[in-house]
Design an enzyme around this catalytic site. Structure first.
Site, PDB file in Angstrom:
ATOM      1  N   ASP A   1      33.646  59.224  39.343  1.00 52.91           N
ATOM      2  CA  ASP A   1      34.126  60.583  39.176  1.00 52.91           C
ATOM      3  C   ASP A   1      32.917  61.358  38.647  1.00 52.91           C
ATOM      4  OD1 ASP A   1      37.320  61.929  38.116  1.00 52.91           O
ATOM      5  OD2 ASP A   1      35.525  62.899  38.915  1.00 52.91           O
TER       6      ASP A   1
HETATM    7  C1  GLC Z   1      36.762  66.055  39.116  1.00 54.13           C
HETATM    8  C2  GLC Z   1      37.997  65.235  39.473  1.00 54.13           C
HETATM    9  C3  GLC Z   1      37.885  64.511  40.779  1.00 54.13           C
HETATM   10  C4  GLC Z   1      37.105  65.378  41.742  1.00 54.13           C
HETATM   11  C5  GLC Z   1      35.685  65.437  41.229  1.00 54.13           C
HETATM   12  C6  GLC Z   1      34.823  66.377  42.073  1.00 54.13           C
HETATM   13  O1  GLC Z   1      36.442  65.901  37.774  1.00 54.13           O
HETATM   14  O2  GLC Z   1      38.439  64.308  38.478  1.00 54.13           O
HETATM   15  O3  GLC Z   1      39.217  64.273  41.266  1.00 54.13           O
HETATM   16  O4  GLC Z   1      37.128  64.817  43.047  1.00 54.13           O
HETATM   17  O5  GLC Z   1      35.605  65.829  39.878  1.00 54.13           O
HETATM   18  O6  GLC Z   1      35.280  67.684  41.938  1.00 54.13           O
END
Ligand code: GLC
Length: 745
Positions: free
Chosen positions: A277
């Site tokens: 993430d």
């Molecule tokens: C965010 C979310 C994830 C997302 C990523 C990119 O923090 O937790 O679901 O795909 O970052 O935006």
């Protein structure tokens, strides 16, 4: 004579050397002349050979560069060899607007408006895997058209508490429902040559303290409740990438965790890419050795005082390169990551046969609308309040901020920039040509305070006065309320602050009810809310966040053009304390800021309500129809089964009403007198069936006996307990038409 042989021998050697150099030069020459040498006429079996060939051609620097971001949503390819960059985009409900290279700001493009599909909670509520397949394929077409190689979705974290800000992005409280619905969605996306990225692995069941909380949980609950949807994504859907979650599991961050090596890559044989993430990676050594393949979004925004961007400071960037050069980490570690990344590329941007995608086309809008109408749940319908006829002499007052509020905006990373968004008011106006429609906002969602949420800038009283006035002169009131997708509502980043409806909606309902009893509630939320006000209204539709076609889907159901058939994918507890996670104090939810203990264990959702005999306001699997259904002739094919058998449950679904409709037959199984604690019953099969008025349709549902195993912590494996089981067949978890005793011997 001897001299002659020596000279001949020497000439031969020189000739051989010349030809060897000549061929290798020509090889490089052909490579240079034909840089796509790695892509042409690739067959699946050749992919692995080519991956090895490429690996041999890569420098260590090039290998490391492929393992981390080069911008907010892209990673470096190998320009020298014609190996492309990988481009990713959120999210699970549609392709997010283009983000800037180095910051979270939107890039301001004008060609990135898309179709916003209904939130995944609505898809789950349809209980219709065929729609999930259409959803995934349509969304995958839009991602392909937007030139994205990885779509960062679906999310399948289990609904553990109604306070979780991101429940609207996921598929409810039951692992079997989530597992069944996630597979066709992923397959649909990947048919476009776009990788789905199932997320967030694992135990990211709240937003509060999401990036630091450490979850402690039993193996049994982990394997039986929280892992199944991910396992189905890997083993049944063949998902090409997976995103680690921010939280810790048993003391180790989930983005680089022993579970990735053991459970995901060894036990399940996952051959794709583990993506962190954004800023979910925390150290070089852990990222390198505990299963992370691609580091995204770490700390820096790429901007800095030097021209050299900060992506090289990522954990899997320079520090990783240094560790490899000093042999502190074996090169085989980076090779495995690059193999997985290249395999994803051969499936996506190095796959010359993938289609070109489509965007904002009619078919996608139709799919979005179908999912919307099949996901909307009819919760209450006193005296057939719904459907509402479009008659000349009636006035309908549409009251509530959610009648006009955009619901594709907000919510965090899943927010979208749709080409259009039909609001509930707009959809109703277009459908009701004869009736007189009047609208007022009634309440305003203002800033969410840290206690009882108050209305915002506008004068709440004047809004209320006008709403009551409109209600007084209307025959029918449609209250369009619920939550918003702003902070501390249904949104990423933190959890809700209250279970009750915010912004004074309940007080407003009471005022309206004093002057007009004919109220229908359109509940726009992605979560359960306190429903103690339900006695004040005659009809309630749970309408979710429906995306671009929201208003049309809502009008289809309100008008009766479509008979609702949605079923709740999660329970609505009467009060928050009735929810399992909220029954064990702060350490259970939200934790103490460091640790959190899933003390309810396997008893999540209806498993808790059934077993503890705590009646929910509305139960998992509940949903009414404008017609009436009954189940009859319910039987199993046998009474005794062995472990390799399929249990076949059959029944007739009778539409005894005067409107065509669809019903969801649900099959739960429980084991009384078990040697381990168990929920009373667990969903093991379901089938949605469309039945015309006064007709019957027979349904057959097959359940493998092997799906009745429990995770046995004493052997760290699944175990099938012999003996008596009960098969429960009904149309809601708490509306069972028949129980059948069977024996597994
Ligand atoms: C965010 C979310 C994830 C997302 C990523 C990119 O923090 O937790 O679901 O795909 O970052 O935006």
């Amino acid at each position: 004579m001897k001299l002659f042989f020596y000279k001949t021998y020497l000439v031969l050697i020189l000739l051989l050397c010349f030809f060897a150099i000549q061929t290798s030069v020509s090889q490089i020459k052909t490579d240079n002349q034909n840089p796509t040498v790695f892509i042409q006429n690739i067959t699946p079996e050749k992919i692995e050979d080519n991956i090895e060939k490429i690996l041999k051609n890569l420098t260590l620097e090039e290998k490391v560069a492929m393992c981390h971001a080069q911008s907010k949503f892209s990673t470096k390819g190998v320009p020298r060899l014609g190996i492309p960059e990988i481009w990713m985009s959120d999210g699970p409900h549609g392709v997010r607007a283009e983000i800037s290279w180095d910051s979270w700001d939107y890039a301001g493009w004008t060609n990135d408006s898309i179709t916003a599909f209904p939130a995944l909670t609505c898809l789950a509520a349809s209980f219709n895997p065929e729609l999930s397949s259409q959803y995934g394929f349509s969304l995958g077409e839009e991602a392909r058209y937007r030139k994205k190689d990885v779509l960062l979705g679906p999310g399948v974290n289990i609904y553990r508490t109604p306070m979780n800000g991101r429940n609207f992005e996921y598929m409810g409280e039951d692992p079997f429902l989530a597992s069944t619905m996630v597979v066709p969605y992923i397959k649909g996306i990947q048919k476009n040559g776009v990788a789905a990225c199932v997320k967030h692995f694992v135990l990211n069941n709240q937003e509060h303290w999401r990036d630091i909380i450490n979850v402690e949980i039993s193996d049994r609950a982990l394997y039986e409740i929280y892992l199944p949807a991910f396992k189905a994504a890997v083993k049944e859907a063949g998902v090409w990438s997976l995103m680690g979650s921010y939280n810790k599991v048993r003391g180790q961050y989930a983005c680089h965790n022993e579970m990735l090596n053991k459970i995901l890559k060894t036990d399940w044989g996952f051959d794709g890419v583990v993506i962190s993430d954004w800023s979910g990676a925390h150290t070089t050594r852990e990222s390198a050795l505990y299963g992370l393949d691609l580091e995204m979004g770490t700390g820096t925004d790429g901007l800095g005082t030097t021209t050299e961007n900060h992506y090289q400071y990522y954990y899997l960037a320079n520090p990783f390169l240094e560790a490899l050069k000093k042999s502190e980490i074996s090169e085989s570690v980076v090779d495995d990551k690059v193999r997985r990344i290249l395999r994803l590329m051969y499936r996506t941007n190095m796959n010359p046969n993938r289609p070109f995608g489509r965007m904002n086309n009619r078919e996608h809008h139709d799919v979005a609308r179908k999912i919307g109408v099949e996901g909307i749940v009819l919760l209450k319908n006193e005296n057939n309040f719904f459907p509402i006829k479009d008659e000349k002499n009636i006035t309908i007052a549409i009251i509530g901020e959610n009648a006009t509020r955009s619901m594709t905006a907000g919510g965090g990373s899943s927010e979208l920039k749709p080409k259009f968004e039909v609001s509930p008011l707009e959809g109703l106006k277009q459908r009701y040509k004869n009736a007189t429609l009047i609208h007022t906002m009634g309440y305003e969602s203002g800033p969410s305070a840290y206690d009882k949420v108050i209305s915002g800038k506008l004068n709440a009283d004047s809004l209320k006065v006008k709403a009551v006035e409109f209600a007084k002169k209307a025959d029918i009131v449609l209250f369009v309320g619920g939550l918003t997708k702003s902070h501390h509502q249904d949104s990423e980043g933190d959890d809700r602050l209250q279970y009750e409806l915010p912004f004074g909606q309940v007080e407003l309902l009471s005022e309206i009810q004093k002057v007009n009893k004919n109220i229908g509630m359109l509940l726009v939320t992605g979560n359960a809310v306190d429903m103690s006000w339900s006695g004040k209204v005659k009809g309630i539709l749970q309408t979710w966040y429906l995306g671009s076609i929201a208003g049309h889907a809502i009008a289809d159901v309100v008008s009766g053009d479509v008979n609702p058939s949605g079923k709740l994918p999660f329970s609505f507890p009467k009060k928050l304390e009735d929810n399992a996670a909220h029954s064990f104090g702060k350490l259970s939810y939200p934790g103490d800021g460091v640790n959190q203990y899933y003390k309810e264990d396997i008893f999540v959702g209806y498993r808790w309500h059934d077993t503890k005999k705590i009646a929910a306001q509305y139960a998992f699997g509940y949903g009414l129809s404008y017609t009436n259904f009954s189940l009859s002739n319910i039987k199993t094919d046998k009474n005794y089964y062995s472990e390799n058998d399929l249990i076949t449950i059959s029944c007739d679904v009778n539409n005894t009403g005067s409107i065509d409709g669809a019903e969801v037959v649900q099959v739960y199984v429980g084991k009384p007198k078990s040697k381990v604690k168990r929920a009373l019953k667990e969903l093991k099969g379901f089938k949605k069936v469309h039945v015309n008025k006064e007709q019957s349709s027979s349904v057959s549902i097959k359940i493998p006996v092997s799906s009745l195993t429990f995770y046995d912590e004493t052997i760290s494996d699944w175990n099938l307990e012999k003996g008596e089981y009960i098969v429960y067949v009904g149309n809601t978890s708490n509306n069972i038409s028949k129980k059948i005793n069977i024996t597994i011997d």
